[in-house]
Design an enzyme around this catalytic site. Sequence first.
Site, PDB file in Angstrom:
ATOM      1  N   LYS A  41      -3.281  12.550   9.097  1.00 43.61           N
ATOM      2  CA  LYS A  41      -3.489  11.683   7.930  1.00 43.61           C
ATOM      3  C   LYS A  41      -4.960  11.305   7.860  1.00 43.61           C
ATOM      4  O   LYS A  41      -5.531  10.806   8.842  1.00 43.61           O
ATOM      5  CB  LYS A  41      -2.614  10.443   8.083  1.00 43.61           C
ATOM      6  CG  LYS A  41      -2.216   9.776   6.788  1.00 43.61           C
ATOM      7  CD  LYS A  41      -1.216   8.677   7.091  1.00 43.61           C
ATOM      8  CE  LYS A  41      -0.707   8.010   5.848  1.00 43.61           C
ATOM      9  NZ  LYS A  41       0.015   6.775   6.172  1.00 43.61           N
TER      10      LYS A  41
HETATM   11  C1  E4P Z   1       1.645   5.398   3.404  1.00 46.04           C
HETATM   12  O1  E4P Z   1       1.520   6.418   4.041  1.00 46.04           O
HETATM   13  C2  E4P Z   1       1.336   4.058   3.913  1.00 46.04           C
HETATM   14  O2  E4P Z   1       1.645   4.006   5.280  1.00 46.04           O
HETATM   15  C3  E4P Z   1       2.134   2.964   3.265  1.00 46.04           C
HETATM   16  O3  E4P Z   1       3.051   3.451   2.317  1.00 46.04           O
HETATM   17  C4  E4P Z   1       1.359   1.783   2.852  1.00 46.04           C
HETATM   18  O4  E4P Z   1       2.228   0.829   2.293  1.00 46.04           O
HETATM   19  P1  E4P Z   1       1.829  -0.714   2.092  1.00 46.04           P
HETATM   20  O5  E4P Z   1       1.021  -0.806   0.851  1.00 46.04           O
HETATM   21  O6  E4P Z   1       3.153  -1.405   1.950  1.00 46.04           O
HETATM   22  O7  E4P Z   1       1.068  -1.130   3.327  1.00 46.04           O
END
Ligand code: E4P
Length: 217
Positions: A83
């Site tokens: 990522k």
């Molecule tokens: C995606 O890969 C992220 O980990 C995640 O969806 C972020 O979500 P949040 O905005 O609830 O922190």
Amino acid sequence: MQIFIDSADAKELAALAVTGLVDGVTTNPSLVAKAGGDFFETLKAICASVSGPISAEVVAQDYEGMLAEGRKLRTLADNIVVKLPLTPEGLRACKTLEDEGHPCNVTLCFSAVQALLAAKAGATFISPFLGRLDDGGQDGMQLIREIRAIYDNYDYPTLILAASIRTAAHVRDAALAGADCATIPPAVFKSLYKHHLTDSGLAAFLKDWAATGQKIL
Ligand code: E4P
């Protein structure tokens, strides 16, 4: 649509994996901090219980550092996806890692043109953050629709991974908008099963069945 769980809690993920409905997992540094424990051991445990793509995020912000961290994360298990943040360095690292055969998920996407760049960098996944756009008074779902249209115009194979999901309605609307995957917090995933008419209908069926005095087994 593929269902991913947005969590770094290995125990909870193992419990959800038995549903047979979990296609993958996304983690991020905040989720890792919340879950506690050793990062690498956690990732290995998650990869052992879910066979689909498991996103693990780099924290280096320079190109060389991202490459080194990404390659190291990929040694943990075959189903690790690197990522990377949607920055110039992140997209450059994405191109190199994808060329080497390492799948990448480009995260923190908040505009359609950012998603266009990620597709051009060869990303396997793009993660548009719906909830955070909604939190700021924008329409997160419109972003999914725009990315879908752009990727379809040019046949980009990059998969749209709807992220920052807050509600069951987000999951429904992401599916309607053509997202390939949605990454869902555990509590929202559990809420997808629920409907009050399912509960009351089942209670009525069981009451009527009990009145017959019969058994199936
Ligand atoms: C995606 O890969 C992220 O980990 C995640 O969806 C972020 O979500 P949040 O905005 O609830 O922190």
